[in-house]
Design an enzyme around this catalytic site. Structure first.
Site, PDB file in Angstrom:
ATOM      1  N   GLU A 305       0.844  -1.213   0.000  1.00 27.77           N
ATOM      2  CA  GLU A 305       0.000   0.000   0.000  1.00 27.77           C
ATOM      3  C   GLU A 305       0.869   1.249   0.000  1.00 27.77           C
ATOM      4  OE1 GLU A 305      -2.871  -0.751  -0.771  1.00 27.77           O
ATOM      5  OE2 GLU A 305      -2.804  -2.844  -0.135  1.00 27.77           O
ATOM      6  N   GLU A 327      -1.315  -2.377 -10.156  1.00 26.63           N
ATOM      7  CA  GLU A 327      -1.291  -3.551  -9.279  1.00 26.63           C
ATOM      8  C   GLU A 327      -0.133  -4.503  -9.600  1.00 26.63           C
ATOM      9  OE1 GLU A 327      -2.637  -3.395  -6.665  1.00 26.63           O
ATOM     10  OE2 GLU A 327      -4.339  -2.042  -6.912  1.00 26.63           O
TER      11      GLU A 327
HETATM   12  N1  B3K Z   1      -6.189  -1.250  -4.588  1.00 25.10           N
HETATM   13  C1  B3K Z   1      -6.803  -2.019  -3.526  1.00 25.10           C
HETATM   14  C2  B3K Z   1      -7.802  -2.997  -4.014  1.00 25.10           C
HETATM   15  C3  B3K Z   1      -9.139  -2.429  -4.241  1.00 25.10           C
HETATM   16  C4  B3K Z   1     -10.125  -3.528  -4.566  1.00 25.10           C
HETATM   17  C5  B3K Z   1     -11.447  -2.989  -5.001  1.00 25.10           C
HETATM   18  N2  B3K Z   1     -12.412  -4.049  -5.218  1.00 25.10           N
HETATM   19  C6  B3K Z   1      -5.788  -2.735  -2.700  1.00 25.10           C
HETATM   20  C7  B3K Z   1      -4.501  -2.978  -3.342  1.00 25.10           C
HETATM   21  O1  B3K Z   1      -4.367  -3.666  -4.320  1.00 25.10           O
HETATM   22  O2  B3K Z   1      -3.537  -2.437  -2.874  1.00 25.10           O
HETATM   23 ZN    ZN Z   2      -2.496  -2.884  -4.859  1.00 23.70          ZN
END
Ligand code: B3K
Ligand code: ZN
Length: 891
Positions: A305, A327
């Site tokens: 994160e 991602e």
């Molecule tokens: N970006 C978020 C995931 C969000 C999911 C939405 N359904 C966590 C992550 O991949 O860091």
């Molecule tokens: Zn992520």
């Protein structure tokens, strides 16, 4: 829109992307927080996007009550169309106009945990992907980036802490016991990165000075009472800040960085700018309540994160088809972070093996099933269904291959160019690959960029078939590599991929043969290529795809002797592990495909001796040994078979495990005793490895005790369970009793529950262990139903629901696939039950039957029937409908 249950299902296509008709420059939000009815005033400044033809403004909204709309301070006409607020005849002119929208929503009724909701009396938000529209009407798409100012107003006694993105610029008292806080985010952001938190929380704080000399405040907010579980998350955050600056030159760009934990969360965590919101599972840990795996997961999720702060937030996605842009890259970054934190090279290899194991047991099946999609999907019905192992883990492998093709330094240069070019923009996967290639013009990646990008557009796991030929007269060894990829939904034919094939050759004694370094880094780009190695004296053993250099299936007809040699000698630790897996897998598959009763001893003496040698090895480390001695999972075995009988796979794997437990009995005793840990608990990889191996030894000794009628080891295990100084040892002991089905298991489980009844995350483990326990005569399903009736079971809490239901349906194939179809009936009931209040969680569960077409009868027909009955419901969410529709397609 995940809650929309009426009307036709809309398919969103990548090729239909069009830039927004308006830009939103600034947003001023004022919240009057009340669980029953929260009032939201949204003042925006908008401008028409001159690049696109004039058209009405269409704002997304969902589950909102609209009270007022003002344009430049005056009332205006508007209409509602398909849930959107549509405004026509807006003021022209470059200076733009103000739009004020006043709505209310009901946070305490929000059971889908998207938008603004309440968890244990605290307000939280979750906006990615399309949750902001559940807070206010907006252009809820990632390419609209605005500056946010947020004022939160709430009862001071109930909600003493009021947080949003950015910096706190003002706070004070209001009438009637209420107070307010005003936050300004200095960075423009898309709406999916908006967050607020309001409640009674406490924070661990740490001030740090970064390399550049800037001071930052780091905070980890939790419920009062959880402070003693925040140290590891804080340490992980500090390590993340330091690492990103050291490895990639990316500094923290905020004065304040906050993490807040909630126990009600659909997934792991969320990277909202400056205000990360986390599932408690990835924050809270101390040695008494969390296992080594929990500690490692926290480190990697906190890192993940945090790294999004650049890869995702500073540079974001143009549209949701580009999700892997942030991602895949961020998973790659968190994997590298965890590896770089390992002091020992062997621990790096262990991390790599663990990551590959996830890819092969979860992503390969996805890529071979009805939900197969490219890393950059072409269409979706519900974007939440595409937060997948393909987008995340395969996406990370694609980034890793780029690093392999341009080198580690070249990749760092490429990333620097990417951020320099695109800072503050919403971009595409093409932009990313282009930047890495442009920074490395002489690289293999730059030369083959268009072909390399097929990794983004073609779904399916490629196979590489390797065939060796030794010509003794010429002293030449030739290796022919042939690639292929089977069709996936919507993609009948595939073009060749660019496949980095790290390789080496071992001689008859297992020594590395010196080869041309260029051959050791061979890149396979044609459908078939042949490599020649000269001056080779005897047929070598090829070590192929070292370090798992590409996400492919590698076929090579190794002899047992070759695998034994690789397992004993390969200098590449990944392939050493892989050789062990191939040895046991081969024997398991033979036993599964045999007719007649299951062979109680599927392993032969040579395999057992090889495994014994690894276990007893004097220099290999414990974590690596534990990985080698772990048999391939039932799911992985199933993927290797054309037709799957889950009961038979389960029986064979159990037989193999019992055989290993018995044949290596004295070695397990030795392993248990030789790896005993002393001193205070530390979650570092080396001591975690020792605990993993002693835990495995105990498990094996309890299994062996069944046939030996040995009361001693189960007794010792129970004692260890009671005396353990940390959760890892305690849980491993408990698990050894439960998995072996020993009579002491019940007593241990009861004691465990009493000890930890106030620790929600530990109680999740207690539920999960039982729901995933090996089945004995169909006993698990009735137990699962009983667990659901337990006073501590809460279906609406995603962690708790997952601990029982997902553990059973996804992690316990031997118990779930029942000849009487009762497991599937249970699955169907739960999917429908959960879908009524939380479609995202329901859709994840719905995927448990993705691979139904591979099942043998009677499972296949029964599974199909269960899916069809879900699909026949008229009031399904789009989330679940998309999953079951795809599962039934092309029959
Ligand atoms: N970006 C978020 C995931 C969000 C999911 C939405 N359904 C966590 C992550 O991949 O860091
Ligand atoms: Zn992520």
């Amino acid at each position: 829109m995940s809650s929309l249950r009426e009307g036709p299902t809309t398919v969103v296509r990548r090729e239909d992307y069009a830039p927004p008709a308006y830009w939103i420059d600034t947003v001023e939000l004022t919240f009057d927080l009340d669980p029953a009815k929260t009032r939201v005033l949204n003042k925006m400044h908008l401008r028409r996007n001159a690049q696109v033809p004039a058209q009405p403004l269409r704002l997304d909204g969902e589950d909102l009550n609209l009270a007022r709309v003002l344009v430049n301070g005056a009332g205006c006409s508007f209409k509602m169309d398909d849930g959107q607020l549509v405004l026509d005849n807006l003021p022209e002119g470059e200076q733009g106009f103000d739009l004020e929208i006043f709505t209310t929503c009901m946070p305490e009724k929000n059971s889908q945990l998207m938008g603004l909701y309440v968890s244990q009396g605290t307000f939280f938000t979750q906006c990615e992907a399309e949750g902001f529209r559940r807070i206010t009407y907006f252009l809820d798409r990632p390419d609209v980036m605005a500056s946010y100012t947020v004022t939160l107003r709430a009862d001071k006694a109930r909600y003493p802490v009021l947080l949003s993105n950015g910096n706190l610029v003002e706070q004070g008292e209001l009438d009637a016991g209420r107070h307010f806080a005003k936050w300004v985010d200095p960075h423009k952001k898309p709406s999916y990165l908006f967050a607020l938190v309001a409640g009674n929380l406490v924070a661990r704080e740490q001030r740090i000075v970064s390399r550049s000399g800037n001071e930052h405040l780091l905070q980890v907010y939790v419920r009062p009472g959880d402070m003693d579980k925040t140290e590891h998350a804080m340490n992980s955050l500090i390590a993340s800040v330091v690492w990103d600056e050291a490895r990639f030159g990316l500094p923290l760009d905020l004065e304040r960085f906050m993490i807040v934990a909630t126990s009600d969360f659909n997934m792991g965590a969320m990277e909202n700018k400056g205000l990360n919101i986390f599932n408690t599972k990835y924050v809270l840990a101390n040695s008494a309540t969390a296992t080594d795996t929990d500690f490692a997961n926290i480190e990697s999720v906190v890192g993940h994160e945090y790294f999004h702060n650049w890869s995702g937030n500073r540079v974001t996605c143009r549209d949701w088809f580009q999700l892997s842009l942030k991602e895949g890259l961020t998973v790659f970054r968190d994997q590298e972070f965890s590896m770089d934190l390992c002091a020992e090279p062997s621990a790096r290899a262990v991390k790599r093996i663990e990551d590959v194991r996830v890819l092969r047991t979860a992503q390969f099946p996805e890529d071979a099933g009805p939900m197969a999609h490219p890393v950059r999907p072409d269409s979706y019905v519900e974007i939440n269904n595409f937060y997948t192992v393909t987008v995340y883990e395969k996406g990370a492998e694609v980034v890793r291959m780029m690093q392999t093709l341009v080198g580690r330094d070249g990749f760092a240069k490429g990333l620097a160019l990417y951020f320099q070019r695109h800072d503050g923009q919403a971009v595409t996967c093409d932009d990313f690959a282009q930047a890495i290639a442009d920074a490395n013009p002489d690289s293999e990646l730059a030369r083959r960029l268009p072909q390399f990008k097929r990794w983004y557009s073609q779904a399916g796991t490629p196979r590489v078939r390797a065939e060796g030929h030794f010509d003794a007269a010429q002293r030449r060894y030739t290796l022919t590599l042939t690639q292929s990829c089977v069709p996936t939904p919507g993609q009948p034919a595939k073009q060749p991929f660019v496949i980095p094939m790290a390789l080496g050759l071992l001689d008859a004694q297992g020594r590395e043969i010196a080869i041309d370094p260029a051959q050791a880094r061979h890149v396979l780009a044609e459908a078939s290529e042949t490599l020649s190695f000269e001056n080779i004296d005897a047929e070598p053993v090829p070590s192929l795809l070292r370090g798992f250099s590409a996400p492919v299936v590698l076929d090579f007809d190794y002899t047992d002797a070759q695998l034994l040699s690789l397992l004993a000698h390969d200098t590449d630790p990944f392939n050493r592990w892989e050789a062990g897996q191939r040895l046991t897998l081969r024997r398991a598959l033979a036993a599964i495909q045999d007719s007649g009763p299951v062979n109680p001893a599927p392993l032969d003496a040579a395999a057992i001796e090889a495994l014994r040698a690894v276990l007893r090895h004097d220099t290999l480390d414990a974590a690596f040994k534990e990985l080698v001695l772990t048999l391939p999972s039932e799911t992985y075995m199933a993927e290797q078979l054309p037709v799957v009988d889950p009961q038979r796979i389960h029986a064979v794997r159990e037989a193999m495990r019992s055989q290993l437990a018995e044949a290596l009995h004295d070695d397990w005793v030795w392993a248990f005793e030789a790896h005993a840990d002393s001193g205070a608990y530390r979650p570092d990889p080396v001591s975690a490895g020792r605990r993993a191996l002693t835990g495995m030894a105990l498990g094996m000794l309890c299994i062996a005790a069944r046939t030996r009628h040995d009361p001693v080891w189960p007794g010792k295990t129970y004692q260890r369970f009671k005396d353990a100084h940390n959760m890892t040892d305690r849980f491993n002991a408990l698990s050894a009793l439960v998995v072996s089905g020993h009579a002491l298991a019940r007593e241990a489980l009861d004691r465990f529950h009493t000890l930890f009844q106030h620790e929600a995350l530990v109680i999740d483990k207690w539920f999960a262990l039982q729901a995933a326990a090996p089945d004995h005569g169909g006993n698990v399903l009735p137990l699962v139903r009983q667990l659901m009736a337990h006073p501590d079971f809460q279906l609406r809490n995603p962690n708790r629901a997952r601990s029982v239901i997902f553990s059973y349906c996804n992690a316990n194939p031997g118990a779930f696939h029942r000849a009487d179809a009762a497991g599937y009936v249970f699955w169907r009931e739960r999917v429908l039950e959960i879908d009524r209040f939380n479609p995202q969680v329901a859709a994840r569960l719905a995927r448990a039957l993705d691979r139904w077409k591979k099942l043998a009868e009677p499972y296949r027909s029964a599974a199909r029937e269960a899916i069809a009955r879900v699909a026949a419901q008229t009031d399904l969410s789009n989330d679940v409908r998309e999953v079951v529709t795809r599962a039934l397609a092309d029959e």
